[in-house]
Design a protein around this motif. Sequence first.
Motif, PDB file in Angstrom:
ATOM      1  N   THR A 101       0.741   4.252  -2.815  1.00 49.98           N
ATOM      2  CA  THR A 101       0.379   6.066  -2.478  1.00 49.98           C
ATOM      3  C   THR A 101       1.893   6.042  -2.403  1.00 49.98           C
ATOM      4  O   THR A 101       1.523   7.364  -3.155  1.00 49.98           O
ATOM      5  N   LEU A 144      -4.065   6.297  -5.762  1.00 51.86           N
ATOM      6  CA  LEU A 144      -5.178   5.957  -3.888  1.00 51.86           C
ATOM      7  C   LEU A 144      -6.090   4.884  -4.219  1.00 51.86           C
ATOM      8  O   LEU A 144      -7.078   4.407  -5.953  1.00 51.86           O
ATOM      9  N   TYR A 145      -7.129   3.939  -3.577  1.00 52.94           N
ATOM     10  CA  TYR A 145      -8.248   3.323  -3.276  1.00 52.94           C
ATOM     11  C   TYR A 145      -9.677   3.561  -3.714  1.00 52.94           C
ATOM     12  O   TYR A 145      -9.534   4.511  -3.192  1.00 52.94           O
ATOM     13  N   ARG A 173       0.594  -1.312  -0.047  1.00 51.45           N
ATOM     14  CA  ARG A 173      -0.201   0.159   0.470  1.00 51.45           C
ATOM     15  C   ARG A 173       0.637   0.904  -0.346  1.00 51.45           C
ATOM     16  O   ARG A 173       0.394   2.346  -0.807  1.00 51.45           O
ATOM     17  N   ARG A 174       1.898   1.195   0.781  1.00 47.91           N
ATOM     18  CA  ARG A 174       2.999   2.522   0.889  1.00 47.91           C
ATOM     19  C   ARG A 174       3.778   2.897  -0.683  1.00 47.91           C
ATOM     20  O   ARG A 174       3.212   3.403  -1.065  1.00 47.91           O
ATOM     21  N   TRP A 222      -6.691   0.215  -6.793  1.00 53.75           N
ATOM     22  CA  TRP A 222      -6.062   1.751  -6.555  1.00 53.75           C
ATOM     23  C   TRP A 222      -6.070   2.130  -7.836  1.00 53.75           C
ATOM     24  O   TRP A 222      -5.770   1.682  -8.967  1.00 53.75           O
TER      25      TRP A 222
END
Length: 67
Positions: A31, A36-37, A27-28, A44
């Motif tokens: 982003t 963006l989710y 996730r890092r 994403w």
Amino acid sequence: MTPTTTEDPASNRVLIRFHEDPGEPIRRILTASGFLYSPIMGAWCRVLNERGKAAARQALQSIKLQT
């Protein structure tokens, strides 16, 4: 965990989907790459343009190195 990448011209988005919840390190990466989710799309997302496509390729390479 193999992500699926899709270009959706109707929504003007590059989409990266996972079959399971990606961990915090992934996730890092997403982003940091400008994604963006979207719970509505279940993916994403990033704007579909050349920079978005390049960011998707780079994020996928980084994710492969993490796994």
